[in-house]
Design a protein around this motif. Structure first.
Motif, PDB file in Angstrom:
ATOM      1  N   LYS A 262       0.825  -1.209   0.000  1.00 51.15           N
ATOM      2  CA  LYS A 262       0.000   0.000   0.000  1.00 51.15           C
ATOM      3  C   LYS A 262       0.859   1.258   0.000  1.00 51.15           C
ATOM      4  N   LEU A 263       1.879   1.297   0.843  1.00 47.90           N
ATOM      5  CA  LEU A 263       2.742   2.481   0.895  1.00 47.90           C
ATOM      6  C   LEU A 263       3.487   2.677  -0.419  1.00 47.90           C
ATOM      7  N   THR A 264       3.937   1.588  -1.026  1.00 49.07           N
ATOM      8  CA  THR A 264       4.665   1.693  -2.292  1.00 49.07           C
ATOM      9  C   THR A 264       3.778   2.251  -3.394  1.00 49.07           C
ATOM     10  N   LEU A 265       2.584   1.695  -3.547  1.00 45.17           N
ATOM     11  CA  LEU A 265       1.683   2.136  -4.612  1.00 45.17           C
ATOM     12  C   LEU A 265       1.238   3.576  -4.412  1.00 45.17           C
ATOM     13  N   ILE A 266       0.806   3.896  -3.205  1.00 44.25           N
ATOM     14  CA  ILE A 266       0.272   5.239  -2.955  1.00 44.25           C
ATOM     15  C   ILE A 266       1.364   6.295  -3.076  1.00 44.25           C
ATOM     16  N   THR A 267       2.529   6.052  -2.473  1.00 47.80           N
ATOM     17  CA  THR A 267       3.609   7.028  -2.543  1.00 47.80           C
ATOM     18  C   THR A 267       4.099   7.205  -3.968  1.00 47.80           C
ATOM     19  N   PHE A 335      16.411  11.324  -6.003  1.00 41.35           N
ATOM     20  CA  PHE A 335      16.965  10.873  -4.730  1.00 41.35           C
ATOM     21  C   PHE A 335      16.025   9.870  -4.063  1.00 41.35           C
ATOM     22  N   VAL A 336      14.726  10.066  -4.197  1.00 48.61           N
ATOM     23  CA  VAL A 336      13.752   9.125  -3.624  1.00 48.61           C
ATOM     24  C   VAL A 336      13.756   7.812  -4.395  1.00 48.61           C
ATOM     25  N   GLY A 337      13.679   7.890  -5.722  1.00 41.97           N
ATOM     26  CA  GLY A 337      13.749   6.675  -6.532  1.00 41.97           C
ATOM     27  C   GLY A 337      12.464   5.878  -6.549  1.00 41.97           C
ATOM     28  N   GLY A 338      12.585   4.547  -6.606  1.00 43.40           N
ATOM     29  CA  GLY A 338      11.419   3.673  -6.742  1.00 43.40           C
ATOM     30  C   GLY A 338      11.190   2.809  -5.523  1.00 43.40           C
ATOM     31  N   GLY A 339      10.581   1.644  -5.749  1.00 42.35           N
ATOM     32  CA  GLY A 339      10.228   0.757  -4.649  1.00 42.35           C
ATOM     33  C   GLY A 339      11.379  -0.134  -4.219  1.00 42.35           C
ATOM     34  N   SER A 340      11.281  -0.656  -3.008  1.00 47.04           N
ATOM     35  CA  SER A 340      12.296  -1.567  -2.492  1.00 47.04           C
ATOM     36  C   SER A 340      12.315  -2.862  -3.292  1.00 47.04           C
ATOM     37  N   GLY A 345      16.437   2.786  -8.296  1.00 48.35           N
ATOM     38  CA  GLY A 345      17.410   3.092  -7.252  1.00 48.35           C
ATOM     39  C   GLY A 345      16.847   4.077  -6.247  1.00 48.35           C
ATOM     40  N   GLY A 346      17.724   4.914  -5.688  1.00 46.11           N
ATOM     41  CA  GLY A 346      17.304   5.909  -4.706  1.00 46.11           C
ATOM     42  C   GLY A 346      17.162   5.322  -3.312  1.00 46.11           C
ATOM     43  N   ILE A 347      16.664   6.156  -2.407  1.00 50.60           N
ATOM     44  CA  ILE A 347      16.469   5.693  -1.024  1.00 50.60           C
ATOM     45  C   ILE A 347      15.182   4.902  -0.882  1.00 50.60           C
ATOM     46  N   LYS A 348      14.359   4.855  -1.914  1.00 51.50           N
ATOM     47  CA  LYS A 348      13.110   4.096  -2.006  1.00 51.50           C
ATOM     48  C   LYS A 348      11.912   4.887  -1.446  1.00 51.50           C
ATOM     49  N   VAL A 349      10.774   4.655  -2.071  1.00 52.65           N
ATOM     50  CA  VAL A 349       9.563   5.398  -1.736  1.00 52.65           C
ATOM     51  C   VAL A 349       9.052   5.049  -0.343  1.00 52.65           C
ATOM     52  N   THR A 350       9.238   3.801   0.093  1.00 50.04           N
ATOM     53  CA  THR A 350       8.765   3.433   1.428  1.00 50.04           C
ATOM     54  C   THR A 350       9.602   4.116   2.511  1.00 50.04           C
ATOM     55  N   GLY A 378       9.680   1.020  15.827  1.00 43.30           N
ATOM     56  CA  GLY A 378      10.746   2.009  15.863  1.00 43.30           C
ATOM     57  C   GLY A 378      11.974   1.620  15.073  1.00 43.30           C
ATOM     58  N   ASP A 379      12.279   0.317  14.972  1.00 39.20           N
ATOM     59  CA  ASP A 379      13.480  -0.081  14.239  1.00 39.20           C
ATOM     60  C   ASP A 379      13.355   0.214  12.752  1.00 39.20           C
ATOM     61  N   VAL A 380      12.128   0.184  12.227  1.00 40.55           N
ATOM     62  CA  VAL A 380      11.920   0.546  10.826  1.00 40.55           C
ATOM     63  C   VAL A 380      12.231   2.022  10.612  1.00 40.55           C
ATOM     64  N   VAL A 381      11.806   2.859  11.548  1.00 37.91           N
ATOM     65  CA  VAL A 381      12.083   4.295  11.453  1.00 37.91           C
ATOM     66  C   VAL A 381      13.586   4.549  11.521  1.00 37.91           C
ATOM     67  N   ARG A 382      14.286   3.836  12.406  1.00 36.85           N
ATOM     68  CA  ARG A 382      15.732   4.025  12.524  1.00 36.85           C
ATOM     69  C   ARG A 382      16.450   3.639  11.238  1.00 36.85           C
ATOM     70  N   VAL A 383      16.018   2.541  10.616  1.00 41.68           N
ATOM     71  CA  VAL A 383      16.621   2.144   9.351  1.00 41.68           C
ATOM     72  C   VAL A 383      16.326   3.185   8.269  1.00 41.68           C
TER      73      VAL A 383
END
Length: 479
Positions: A262-267, A335-340, A345-350, A378-383
């Motif tokens: 959902k986050l990938t498609l919407i973003t 810089f954002v790029g595409g999906g994981s 490339g990029g830092i990924k939309v998610t 929280g570990d997802v946010v840190r990554v």
């Protein structure tokens, strides 16, 4: 006197091969990130050698090492930047190397490592599945539990690998057929239509952006049918194989989509149309880009540019003709790029989505970060913060070094650096004019962007031991 027992040569050879296989398998599963970097690095060196051969160039001459290395890096990292004219410099053998190379590079770092490990070990055990799963969820590279229900389940990893291979060839074959039909309608000869359609389909789905035509997309700049097919390929490639895998199983059941899907498609959709709206606002009066187009063509070309700046790499205009404000917006999208786990490339939309959700939760005073009825740990946010930070650091260092080497304006250098880091392939023309030292710097930037900041960090920290204690807490002043 007892005779000394000798081992038959075939048995001895088999034992050595078995030991080698076990050693490689152990290294693959114990340190997947380092193995993935080793695989990609080896592929780059191999393709550098092949591209430098006289048989790979149209003039049957040796290609300079810097150009061969840069091209190999751009191909394996599915970037699309080049220091030579891709349509005229390479022979048919060189073009075959390009197409084959982008297929290998598009598979993904840890996915490629796991496939090679499977070929070597002839089995897909638990640890091997974890290696393959790391491409669908980089958090598995780190220590700690991962909720399997929020990612591709370990039991489905075999199906995921099959999806990667099948989707790569099926989608590209479908795109090639559509492109070939369109070229035939335009009066292009059958042989050229077939070869160029295969080339374009590979470059679109892998988000590489090379073109077999000397003038790029100039001959198709106003062909909306042709450009739409390219956008479709870029869009599917940028979603990521885990998303394709999920949509294949639950396309018409959105409630069963994971939070990642959902986050990938919407973003992705938001970035495409917001980027297009901004390009319309900034370029509608620029006579060098969209100023001479009608409203419909301006809107369409803005969507195309927004799509390609996120990783596609194709362009119907000269990027250097864009306003400085548009170049900055393109920098952000690249810089954002595409999906994981995608060909982008990029830092990924998610990563962007998680950071925005974290900032929104903080602004509202919420302790939990939630989306679609799910809490993000929280570990997802840190990554996500780590990925953003290291990505920005790589871009900053590469930009400073290239500014010193080339003495070019900041906007041109920054654009090409982010294009290399995000494996986009768009250029202001700087890449073709780089000195030898600059080619190596930008090539290494592409490598770090494709391998991924999470993979690089995990490769360095894979041997670190977890601490069994926690230090006293103290809060510094922030903001």
């Amino acid at each position: 006197m007892a005779r000394k027992r000798t081992v038959p040569t075939p048995l001895l050879t088999f034992t050595r091969v078995g030991r080698l296989r076990e050693a490689v398998n152990d290294f693959t599963t114990r340190s997947p990130s380092r193995f993935a970097i080793l695989v990609f690095g080896s592929l780059v060196l191999l393709f550098t050698l092949l591209f430098s051969l006289p048989a790979a160039s149209a003039t049957r001459s040796w290609t300079p090492l810097a150009d061969a290395f840069f091209t190999a890096m751009s191909v394996i990292c599915v970037t699309g930047l080049s220091t030579v004219n891709m349509a005229t410099h390479w022979s048919w053998f060189g073009d075959v190397l390009v197409v084959v190379g982008v297929q290998i590079g598009a598979v993904g770092v840890l996915t490629l490592a796991s496939i090679l490990g499977l070929v070597i070990s002839r089995r897909l055990g638990l640890r091997a599945k974890l290696v393959a799963a790391s491409d669908s969820n980089p958090l598995r590279v780190h220590h700690g539990p991962v909720a399997e229900g929020q990612a591709v389940r370990l039991g489905d990893i075999g199906n995921l690998l099959l999806t990667v291979i099948v989707s790569l060839f099926v989608i590209e074959a479908g795109l090639a057929v559509l492109l070939c039909v369109r070229m035939l309608f335009d009066g292009i000869a059958l042989s050229e239509a077939v070869t160029h359609s295969i080339y374009y389909s590979a470059m679109s789905f892998t988000n590489t952006g090379f073109t077999p035509n000397e003038l790029g997309l100039g001959r198709f700049a106003n062909d909306h049918w042709f450009l739409t097919i390219l956008m479709l390929g870029v869009f599917l490639g940028s979603l990521g194989f885990p998303v394709i895998f999920a949509l294949r199983r639950h396309l018409w059941r959105p409630r069963q989509w994971s939070l990642h899907v959902k986050l990938t498609l919407i973003t992705t959709i938001i970035l495409i149309f917001v980027g297009a709206a901004v390009f319309v606002a900034l370029e509608y009066d620029n006579p060098l880009t969209f100023g001479k187009l009608d409203a419909g063509s301006t809107a369409y070309q803005s969507v195309f540019l927004s799509m390609m700046t996120r990783s596609g790499g194709f362009s119907t205009i000269d990027i250097s003709d864009l306003n400085g404000s548009s170049l900055l917006v393109a920098d952000m999208l690249m810089f954002v790029g595409g999906g994981s786990a995608s060909t982008a490339g990029g830092i990924k939309v998610t990563t962007l989505a998680v950071l925005v959700l974290a900032a929104w939760a903080e602004a509202r005073g919420r302790l939990d970060i939630t989306a679609f009825g799910r809490r993000i740990p929280g570990d997802v946010v840190r990554v996500a913060i780590s990925v953003f930070f290291w990505g920005a650091t790589i871009v900053a260092i590469s930009t400073i070094v290239l500014l010193q080497i080339t003495k070019e304006p900041l906007d041109r250098v920054l654009f090409d650096v982010i294009s290399g880091f995000g494996t986009v392939g768009l250029s202001t023309g700087l890449a073709e004019d780089l000195p030898t030292a600059g080619k190596y710097v930008l090539a290494l930037t592409m490598f770090m962007g494709r391998v991924g900041t999470v993979t690089l960090a995990a490769a360095v920290a894979s041997t670190s031991n977890g601490r069994l204690f926690r230090r006293p807490e103290e809060r510094p002043i922030v903001g």
